[in-house]
Scaffold this motif. Sequence first.
Motif, PDB file in Angstrom:
ATOM      1  N   PRO A  61      20.746  22.228 -18.809  1.00 24.91           N
ATOM      2  CA  PRO A  61      19.751  21.150 -18.835  1.00 24.91           C
ATOM      3  C   PRO A  61      19.472  20.670 -17.408  1.00 24.91           C
ATOM      4  O   PRO A  61      20.384  20.684 -16.565  1.00 24.91           O
ATOM      5  CB  PRO A  61      20.445  20.052 -19.669  1.00 24.91           C
ATOM      6  CG  PRO A  61      21.418  20.797 -20.537  1.00 24.91           C
ATOM      7  CD  PRO A  61      21.890  21.960 -19.710  1.00 24.91           C
ATOM      8  N   SER A  62      18.241  20.251 -17.137  1.00 29.50           N
ATOM      9  CA  SER A  62      17.841  19.936 -15.756  1.00 29.50           C
ATOM     10  C   SER A  62      18.733  18.872 -15.123  1.00 29.50           C
ATOM     11  O   SER A  62      18.959  18.890 -13.915  1.00 29.50           O
ATOM     12  CB  SER A  62      16.377  19.489 -15.719  1.00 29.50           C
ATOM     13  OG  SER A  62      16.191  18.387 -16.591  1.00 29.50           O
ATOM     14  N   ASP A  63      19.267  17.956 -15.957  1.00 23.80           N
ATOM     15  CA  ASP A  63      20.122  16.903 -15.400  1.00 23.80           C
ATOM     16  C   ASP A  63      21.610  17.189 -15.640  1.00 23.80           C
ATOM     17  O   ASP A  63      22.447  16.321 -15.416  1.00 23.80           O
ATOM     18  CB  ASP A  63      19.753  15.545 -16.011  1.00 23.80           C
ATOM     19  CG  ASP A  63      19.863  15.563 -17.534  1.00 23.80           C
ATOM     20  OD1 ASP A  63      20.097  16.650 -18.114  1.00 23.80           O
ATOM     21  OD2 ASP A  63      19.728  14.496 -18.156  1.00 23.80           O
ATOM     22  N   GLY A  64      21.928  18.399 -16.103  1.00 23.35           N
ATOM     23  CA  GLY A  64      23.315  18.656 -16.497  1.00 23.35           C
ATOM     24  C   GLY A  64      23.964  19.861 -15.840  1.00 23.35           C
ATOM     25  O   GLY A  64      25.007  20.336 -16.293  1.00 23.35           O
ATOM     26  N   ALA A  65      23.357  20.375 -14.751  1.00 21.14           N
ATOM     27  CA  ALA A  65      23.887  21.600 -14.138  1.00 21.14           C
ATOM     28  C   ALA A  65      25.304  21.383 -13.593  1.00 21.14           C
ATOM     29  O   ALA A  65      26.183  22.238 -13.766  1.00 21.14           O
ATOM     30  CB  ALA A  65      22.956  22.092 -13.025  1.00 21.14           C
ATOM     31  N   ALA A  66      25.543  20.236 -12.967  1.00 18.28           N
ATOM     32  CA  ALA A  66      26.876  19.968 -12.393  1.00 18.28           C
ATOM     33  C   ALA A  66      27.919  19.864 -13.503  1.00 18.28           C
ATOM     34  O   ALA A  66      29.036  20.382 -13.385  1.00 18.28           O
ATOM     35  CB  ALA A  66      26.846  18.690 -11.561  1.00 18.28           C
ATOM     36  N   GLU A  67      27.544  19.221 -14.603  1.00 18.12           N
ATOM     37  CA  GLU A  67      28.463  19.075 -15.748  1.00 18.12           C
ATOM     38  C   GLU A  67      28.805  20.447 -16.342  1.00 18.12           C
ATOM     39  O   GLU A  67      29.965  20.735 -16.652  1.00 18.12           O
ATOM     40  CB  GLU A  67      27.808  18.178 -16.812  1.00 18.12           C
ATOM     41  CG  GLU A  67      28.648  17.974 -18.058  1.00 18.12           C
ATOM     42  CD  GLU A  67      27.836  17.417 -19.233  1.00 18.12           C
ATOM     43  OE1 GLU A  67      28.389  17.360 -20.334  1.00 18.12           O
ATOM     44  OE2 GLU A  67      26.655  17.063 -19.039  1.00 18.12           O
ATOM     45  N   VAL A  68      27.791  21.292 -16.498  1.00 20.08           N
ATOM     46  CA  VAL A  68      28.021  22.633 -17.054  1.00 20.08           C
ATOM     47  C   VAL A  68      28.895  23.453 -16.110  1.00 20.08           C
ATOM     48  O   VAL A  68      29.801  24.173 -16.535  1.00 20.08           O
ATOM     49  CB  VAL A  68      26.674  23.337 -17.348  1.00 20.08           C
ATOM     50  CG1 VAL A  68      26.879  24.820 -17.637  1.00 20.08           C
ATOM     51  CG2 VAL A  68      25.981  22.656 -18.521  1.00 20.08           C
TER      52      VAL A  68
END
Length: 248
Positions: A61-68
């Motif tokens: 997700p565009s706002d979730g790359a670091a989390e992934v």
Amino acid sequence: MHDEPRPHRTAAVIPAAGRGLRLGPGAPKALRALGGIPMLVHAVRAMARSRAVSLVVVVAPSDGAAEVRRMLDEHALPERAEILVVPGGETRQESVNAGLAALPQDVTSVLIHDAARPLVPVDTVDSVIEAVRGGAPAVVPALPLADTVKEVEPGRPGEPEPVVATPERARLRAVQTPQGFDLATLARAHREIAVDGEGATDDAGMVERLGVTVVVVPGHEEAFKVTRPLDLVLAEAVLARRRATDAY
């Protein structure tokens, strides 16, 4: 002098930017746990298990790359393959495009794999890659249908719908992933074909619209898509059986 043929390098792209609402509210579908491990991690492992796959690109997700990225780093993944996480777009087509844009110049073929098919066996992945490397520009794994299919005139939800036709079941296949492509062919399809609605869920369908032949190789019953709660029950059972037989 003859030019040396380019060496084959295969990458896999896993679009995982969608929320996957059909499994109910909560975490995005790709991050749901299966056997205590997020489904996306299983999908990445499934691609990386193939000796032919040297790079796996996860489109987050565009706002979730670091989390992934953090989540993937918490789990053991095959060291043979490089794992890259890139932010995706609003639509699946935009997310696949983001994954393709991240591929290095030396990649010649690409697999597009659903994060929601976490249990695809490595033999299926390898058979798709072999068919692409054998010269097929687009390859999909698929299974014969167990059920008879009816074409209907769609009506209101819950109301009876008139049958329009009964396609011949022997000619029908249920398509799975990973779908494999000659990279240049898939990139051209994404450049030239604008897709609305459901069509964008099938990259092979975009290639067909270029007039390019897509071929089918045998799929596997364990490459099913985890979409509904019942699929999750089945996936847990498959995983438990694999672990019990050390086949995982």
